[in-house]
Design a protein around this motif. Structure first.
Motif, PDB file in Angstrom:
ATOM      1  N   VAL A  11      29.267  64.456   1.638  1.00 51.19           N
ATOM      2  CA  VAL A  11      28.361  64.950   2.256  1.00 51.19           C
ATOM      3  C   VAL A  11      26.685  64.349   2.391  1.00 51.19           C
ATOM      4  CG1 VAL A  11      26.720  66.710   2.989  1.00 51.19           C
ATOM      5  CG2 VAL A  11      28.912  67.356   2.411  1.00 51.19           C
ATOM      6  N   GLU A  12      26.051  63.497   2.989  1.00 54.73           N
ATOM      7  CA  GLU A  12      25.529  62.632   3.458  1.00 54.73           C
ATOM      8  C   GLU A  12      24.059  63.817   2.960  1.00 54.73           C
ATOM      9  OE1 GLU A  12      23.901  59.285   5.818  1.00 54.73           O
ATOM     10  OE2 GLU A  12      26.487  59.475   6.552  1.00 54.73           O
ATOM     11  N   GLN A  13      23.493  63.214   2.142  1.00 52.34           N
ATOM     12  CA  GLN A  13      21.947  64.046   1.562  1.00 52.34           C
ATOM     13  C   GLN A  13      20.963  62.983   2.589  1.00 52.34           C
ATOM     14  OE1 GLN A  13      21.299  66.338  -0.035  1.00 52.34           O
ATOM     15  NE2 GLN A  13      23.432  66.796  -0.091  1.00 52.34           N
ATOM     16  N   PRO A  14      19.929  63.799   3.328  1.00 50.16           N
ATOM     17  CA  PRO A  14      19.366  63.721   3.996  1.00 50.16           C
ATOM     18  C   PRO A  14      17.906  62.856   3.458  1.00 50.16           C
ATOM     19  CG  PRO A  14      18.213  66.338   3.733  1.00 50.16           C
ATOM     20  CD  PRO A  14      20.154  65.773   2.942  1.00 50.16           C
ATOM     21  N   VAL A  15      17.149  61.980   3.935  1.00 47.69           N
ATOM     22  CA  VAL A  15      16.253  61.086   3.609  1.00 47.69           C
ATOM     23  C   VAL A  15      14.891  61.075   3.706  1.00 47.69           C
ATOM     24  CG1 VAL A  15      15.881  58.657   2.958  1.00 47.69           C
ATOM     25  CG2 VAL A  15      18.136  59.128   3.012  1.00 47.69           C
ATOM     26  N   TRP A  16      14.001  61.795   2.801  1.00 53.18           N
ATOM     27  CA  TRP A  16      13.180  61.852   3.146  1.00 53.18           C
ATOM     28  C   TRP A  16      11.595  61.136   3.368  1.00 53.18           C
ATOM     29  CZ3 TRP A  16      12.534  66.311   5.983  1.00 53.18           C
ATOM     30  CH2 TRP A  16      13.590  67.051   6.829  1.00 53.18           C
ATOM     31  N   LEU A  17      10.826  60.967   3.871  1.00 52.23           N
ATOM     32  CA  LEU A  17      10.141  59.676   3.619  1.00 52.23           C
ATOM     33  C   LEU A  17       8.417  60.543   3.906  1.00 52.23           C
ATOM     34  CD1 LEU A  17      11.219  57.225   6.625  1.00 52.23           C
ATOM     35  CD2 LEU A  17      11.572  57.037   3.894  1.00 52.23           C
ATOM     36  N   SER A  18       7.730  60.149   2.517  1.00 54.06           N
ATOM     37  CA  SER A  18       5.855  60.462   3.200  1.00 54.06           C
ATOM     38  C   SER A  18       5.734  59.795   4.427  1.00 54.06           C
ATOM     39  CB  SER A  18       5.445  59.829   1.914  1.00 54.06           C
ATOM     40  OG  SER A  18       5.240  58.366   1.904  1.00 54.06           O
ATOM     41  N   PRO A  19       4.138  59.891   4.780  1.00 58.65           N
ATOM     42  CA  PRO A  19       3.982  59.148   5.682  1.00 58.65           C
ATOM     43  C   PRO A  19       3.766  57.736   5.480  1.00 58.65           C
ATOM     44  CG  PRO A  19       3.208  61.404   5.153  1.00 58.65           C
ATOM     45  CD  PRO A  19       3.357  61.469   4.394  1.00 58.65           C
ATOM     46  N   GLU A  20       3.372  57.304   4.326  1.00 59.88           N
ATOM     47  CA  GLU A  20       3.038  56.408   3.326  1.00 59.88           C
ATOM     48  C   GLU A  20       4.419  55.419   4.160  1.00 59.88           C
ATOM     49  OE1 GLU A  20       0.616  58.771   1.869  1.00 59.88           O
ATOM     50  OE2 GLU A  20       2.360  58.773   1.667  1.00 59.88           O
ATOM     51  N   GLN A  21       5.370  55.936   4.166  1.00 59.57           N
ATOM     52  CA  GLN A  21       7.241  55.313   3.349  1.00 59.57           C
ATOM     53  C   GLN A  21       7.364  55.221   5.198  1.00 59.57           C
ATOM     54  OE1 GLN A  21       9.053  58.514   1.119  1.00 59.57           O
ATOM     55  NE2 GLN A  21       9.418  56.661   0.374  1.00 59.57           N
ATOM     56  N   VAL A  22       7.189  55.743   5.809  1.00 61.95           N
ATOM     57  CA  VAL A  22       6.766  56.025   7.557  1.00 61.95           C
ATOM     58  C   VAL A  22       5.951  54.463   8.048  1.00 61.95           C
ATOM     59  CG1 VAL A  22       6.795  56.706   9.970  1.00 61.95           C
ATOM     60  CG2 VAL A  22       7.391  57.778   7.795  1.00 61.95           C
ATOM     61  N   CYS A  23       4.974  54.249   7.373  1.00 68.14           N
ATOM     62  CA  CYS A  23       4.255  53.144   7.668  1.00 68.14           C
ATOM     63  C   CYS A  23       4.724  52.042   7.149  1.00 68.14           C
ATOM     64  CB  CYS A  23       3.092  53.124   7.236  1.00 68.14           C
ATOM     65  SG  CYS A  23       1.459  54.878   7.730  1.00 68.14           S
ATOM     66  N   GLU A  24       5.690  52.154   5.862  1.00 66.72           N
ATOM     67  CA  GLU A  24       6.001  50.731   5.685  1.00 66.72           C
ATOM     68  C   GLU A  24       7.190  50.288   6.318  1.00 66.72           C
ATOM     69  OE1 GLU A  24       6.850  51.418   1.438  1.00 66.72           O
ATOM     70  OE2 GLU A  24       5.197  52.005   0.748  1.00 66.72           O
ATOM     71  N   ARG A  25       8.048  50.940   7.057  1.00 66.97           N
ATOM     72  CA  ARG A  25       9.351  51.247   7.663  1.00 66.97           C
ATOM     73  C   ARG A  25       8.803  50.751   9.360  1.00 66.97           C
ATOM     74  NH1 ARG A  25      14.063  52.739   6.510  1.00 66.97           N
ATOM     75  NH2 ARG A  25      15.609  52.949   8.287  1.00 66.97           N
ATOM     76  N   VAL A  26       7.949  51.399   9.689  1.00 62.01           N
ATOM     77  CA  VAL A  26       7.254  51.085  11.678  1.00 62.01           C
ATOM     78  C   VAL A  26       6.482  50.354  11.189  1.00 62.01           C
ATOM     79  CG1 VAL A  26       6.430  51.752  13.238  1.00 62.01           C
ATOM     80  CG2 VAL A  26       8.147  53.541  11.433  1.00 62.01           C
ATOM     81  N   PRO A  27       5.880  48.674  11.472  1.00 59.68           N
ATOM     82  CA  PRO A  27       5.494  47.975  11.491  1.00 59.68           C
ATOM     83  C   PRO A  27       4.345  48.240  12.774  1.00 59.68           C
ATOM     84  CG  PRO A  27       7.526  46.950  11.749  1.00 59.68           C
ATOM     85  CD  PRO A  27       7.929  48.210  11.755  1.00 59.68           C
ATOM     86  N   MET A  29       1.865  50.468  11.978  1.00 60.08           N
ATOM     87  CA  MET A  29       2.092  51.603  11.895  1.00 60.08           C
ATOM     88  C   MET A  29       1.290  52.483  10.868  1.00 60.08           C
ATOM     89  SD  MET A  29       2.056  55.111  13.626  1.00 60.08           S
ATOM     90  CE  MET A  29       3.540  54.907  14.493  1.00 60.08           C
ATOM     91  N   THR A  30      -0.046  53.195  10.839  1.00 60.93           N
ATOM     92  CA  THR A  30      -1.171  53.312   9.659  1.00 60.93           C
ATOM     93  C   THR A  30      -1.462  54.890   9.845  1.00 60.93           C
ATOM     94  OG1 THR A  30      -2.965  53.566  11.341  1.00 60.93           O
ATOM     95  CG2 THR A  30      -2.704  51.631  10.546  1.00 60.93           C
ATOM     96  N   LYS A  31      -1.126  55.274   8.665  1.00 59.98           N
ATOM     97  CA  LYS A  31      -1.380  56.251   8.697  1.00 59.98           C
ATOM     98  C   LYS A  31      -2.546  57.148   9.274  1.00 59.98           C
ATOM     99  CE  LYS A  31      -2.057  58.447   4.163  1.00 59.98           C
ATOM    100  NZ  LYS A  31      -2.155  59.227   3.006  1.00 59.98           N
ATOM    101  N   THR A  32      -3.499  56.472   9.848  1.00 56.90           N
ATOM    102  CA  THR A  32      -4.290  56.946  10.874  1.00 56.90           C
ATOM    103  C   THR A  32      -3.742  56.885  12.107  1.00 56.90           C
ATOM    104  OG1 THR A  32      -6.377  55.745  10.063  1.00 56.90           O
ATOM    105  CG2 THR A  32      -6.723  56.926  12.257  1.00 56.90           C
ATOM    106  N   ILE A  33      -3.082  56.620  12.749  1.00 57.26           N
ATOM    107  CA  ILE A  33      -2.046  56.591  13.033  1.00 57.26           C
ATOM    108  C   ILE A  33      -1.318  57.736  13.149  1.00 57.26           C
ATOM    109  CG2 ILE A  33      -0.464  55.926  15.030  1.00 57.26           C
ATOM    110  CD1 ILE A  33      -1.885  52.455  14.697  1.00 57.26           C
TER     111      ILE A  33
END
Length: 78
Positions: A11-27, A29-33
């Motif tokens: 069973v694949e475990q979900p991978v949770w991302l913080s807002p900071e990690q989302v910003c690192e993943r999506v070129p 993207m900023t926390k403000t946006i």
């Protein structure tokens, strides 16, 4: 007795991302946006397991970015 557990897929475990990690993943993207998108109910789906915690599912971030694909005029023409 058969070994049933050997037949089960892991069973694949979900991978949770913080807002900071989302910003690192999506070129670009900023926390403000990202915060603005949440406040205006736009952007990727998010989860609030507590009052001050916001997390995103990695797979849903990938799907959200993929869904924003823009087809250009040069595509599909031979």
């Amino acid at each position: 007795m058969s070994n049933v557990t050997a037949l089960r897929k892991p069973v694949e475990q979900p991978v949770w991302l913080s807002p900071e990690q989302v910003c690192e993943r999506v070129p670009g993207m900023t926390k403000t946006i990202l915060t603005d998108m949440r406040e205006n109910r736009r952007g990727p789906a998010y989860y609030k397991p507590s009052q001050r915690t916001v997390v995103y599912l990695e797979s849903e971030i990938d799907e959200w970015v993929t869904a924003s694909r823009v087809q250009t005029r040069g595509e599909g023409s031979s």
